[in-house]
Design a protein around this motif. Sequence first.
Motif: not given
Length: 218
Positions: A145, A201, A206
């Motif tokens: 991430c 998300e 992300e």
Amino acid sequence: MAVKDFMTRKVIYISPDTTIAHAADMMREQGLHRLPVIENDKLVGLVTEGTIAEASPSKATSLSIYEMNYLLNKTKVKDVMIRDVITVSQFASLEDAVYLMFKHKVGILPVMDFGQLFGVITDRDVFKAFLRVSGYGEDGIRIRCLVKDEAGILSKVLQLISEKGYNVAHTVQIEAEPGFVTIEVQIDGQVDTDSLQVALEEAEIEVESILPTVAKKI
């Protein structure tokens, strides 16, 4: 992480009066590149492939094979060994050991405490430690991430994963572009990756990748 948790405890060593021919044979047979030199239970030096190569006759020498073998069997380890050996304590952090290796450009550190040799830490031991800490070679899923570098972000990611009922085995946090960090999480067992990605998300985390990992022997 302490040196004692990752060091090699079974140490193969030689004496100062060993010939360099025998030392070279030992290294070749054991698949080693360096050997501590011990005398009267004390570390007195270190012999490496490099020091042996420097002491060996050049291929361009005019010596006969007999003369070269005679020279190799006559020269002792004490004549070519490194005497000023960089050591580390077993209670030092692994990071300290890596720093010493990097600073002094060496691939091995004898582990010494109270004048006694407890083991050695080598570059290979460091590589294995990295694989263990990162969770390499374990069955599961690895999530990568990209998140803002702010307080509590790691706990936020781990909480979301935990709320899904998954067990976090390892985490690694790496500096990314300015103001951001990359967090890698190794999760044990089977994972509903689609559902987990959606949850992350939705929390504005992300997800760069979610990849399966397979068990491998290290």
